[in-house]
Motif scaffolding. Structure first.
Motif, PDB file in Angstrom:
ATOM      1  N   LEU A  59      -0.284  -3.788   3.652  1.00  0.00           N
ATOM      2  CA  LEU A  59      -0.311  -4.834   4.675  1.00  0.00           C
ATOM      3  C   LEU A  59      -1.750  -5.133   5.061  1.00  0.00           C
ATOM      4  O   LEU A  59      -2.594  -4.230   5.077  1.00  0.00           O
ATOM      5  N   SER A  60      -2.006  -6.383   5.399  1.00  0.00           N
ATOM      6  CA  SER A  60      -3.348  -6.743   5.857  1.00  0.00           C
ATOM      7  C   SER A  60      -3.243  -7.746   6.997  1.00  0.00           C
ATOM      8  O   SER A  60      -2.216  -8.394   7.184  1.00  0.00           O
ATOM      9  N   LYS A 103      -3.472  -1.746   6.280  1.00  0.00           N
ATOM     10  CA  LYS A 103      -2.541  -0.703   6.674  1.00  0.00           C
ATOM     11  C   LYS A 103      -1.715  -0.351   5.442  1.00  0.00           C
ATOM     12  O   LYS A 103      -0.948  -1.182   4.951  1.00  0.00           O
ATOM     13  N   ASP A 104      -1.922   0.856   4.921  1.00  0.00           N
ATOM     14  CA  ASP A 104      -1.186   1.316   3.742  1.00  0.00           C
ATOM     15  C   ASP A 104      -0.158   2.347   4.172  1.00  0.00           C
ATOM     16  O   ASP A 104      -0.493   3.359   4.797  1.00  0.00           O
ATOM     17  N   LEU A 105       1.076   2.098   3.810  1.00  0.00           N
ATOM     18  CA  LEU A 105       2.182   2.958   4.186  1.00  0.00           C
ATOM     19  C   LEU A 105       2.193   4.225   3.329  1.00  0.00           C
ATOM     20  O   LEU A 105       1.528   4.277   2.287  1.00  0.00           O
ATOM     21  N   ARG A 180      -2.445   4.878   6.255  1.00  0.00           N
ATOM     22  CA  ARG A 180      -3.881   4.695   6.041  1.00  0.00           C
ATOM     23  C   ARG A 180      -4.302   3.385   6.689  1.00  0.00           C
ATOM     24  O   ARG A 180      -3.970   2.313   6.199  1.00  0.00           O
ATOM     25  N   LYS A 181      -5.038   3.467   7.799  1.00  0.00           N
ATOM     26  CA  LYS A 181      -5.494   2.288   8.529  1.00  0.00           C
ATOM     27  C   LYS A 181      -7.009   2.191   8.410  1.00  0.00           C
ATOM     28  O   LYS A 181      -7.705   3.202   8.574  1.00  0.00           O
ATOM     29  N   SER A 182      -7.494   0.975   8.141  1.00  0.00           N
ATOM     30  CA  SER A 182      -8.948   0.805   8.034  1.00  0.00           C
ATOM     31  C   SER A 182      -9.331  -0.649   8.207  1.00  0.00           C
ATOM     32  O   SER A 182      -8.520  -1.558   8.067  1.00  0.00           O
ATOM     33  N   LEU A 183     -10.591  -0.832   8.497  1.00  0.00           N
ATOM     34  CA  LEU A 183     -11.250  -2.123   8.388  1.00  0.00           C
ATOM     35  C   LEU A 183     -11.961  -2.090   7.047  1.00  0.00           C
ATOM     36  O   LEU A 183     -12.647  -1.112   6.741  1.00  0.00           O
TER      37      LEU A 183
END
Length: 188
Positions: A59-60, A103-105, A180-183
């Protein structure tokens, strides 16, 4: 106050950190943002609407914190990263600036690849998971056999920059018990 004044401390941290070279050139900085700015980043991250538009990630979402998004595209930040990585591609040669939340599940992973399309493609993450992990961040390696593997922790407010070596800055992620959440900022 100008954008560079608000975020100058980030550029100072990049300039004062050591360049890491194993398995290839990269920058790793923990606590890259001030507590106040990290809270703003997390609040903006959590307020966004996520879709399945990015080819590599689950997801982005677009970044809504306009001041920081503009700073991410600034020549001052780019040049600090470019010089630290000893890259040669100048800010004026960048065709596209991509600034996204990702956002990677848990079941998601990104296969082994290089983002470079024949030219230096500098990029960087600020990780913002709900809790810190000793693994699950980006994994670097030297070749398709995954020799020289180096896995980064998925740690809140940690900064990872790389992309000096076109076609040789191989990296990937693995699925795991995490979100996994990141900018992610890419200079294409």
């Amino acid at each position: 106050m100008t954008l560079s004044n608000i975020f100058n401390y980030i550029i100072d941290k990049i300039k004062s950190t050591d360049l890491l070279t194993d398995p290839y050139e990269h920058i790793w900085i923990e606590n890259i943002l001030s507590d106040e700015h990290y809270t703003q980043l997390r609040d903006d991250f959590e307020s966004r609407e996520y879709t399945q538009e990015d080819d590599d990630h689950s997801l982005s979402a677009s970044v809504g914190w306009d001041e920081f998004s503009e700073f991410c595209k600034s020549s001052e930040l780019y040049t600090a990263i470019q010089q630290k990585l000893t890259a040669t591609r100048l800010h004026s040669d960048v065709d596209k600036f991509v600034v996204n939340y990702l956002k990677d599940l848990p079941e998601h992973h990104i296969g082994l690849h290089s983002d470079a399309k024949g030219k230096e493609t500098l990029q960087w993450h600020i990780y913002c998971p709900d809790i810190d992990y000793d693994k699950w961040g980006t994994i670097f390696c030297l070749n398709k056999d995954r020799l020289g593997k180096k896995e980064f922790p998925l740690k809140r407010n940690a900064f990872l920059a790389y992309g000096k070596n076109p076609g040789k800055d191989l990296h990937y992620t693995e699925p795991g018990d995490r979100i996994r959440k990141s900018l992610l900022v890419r200079y294409r």
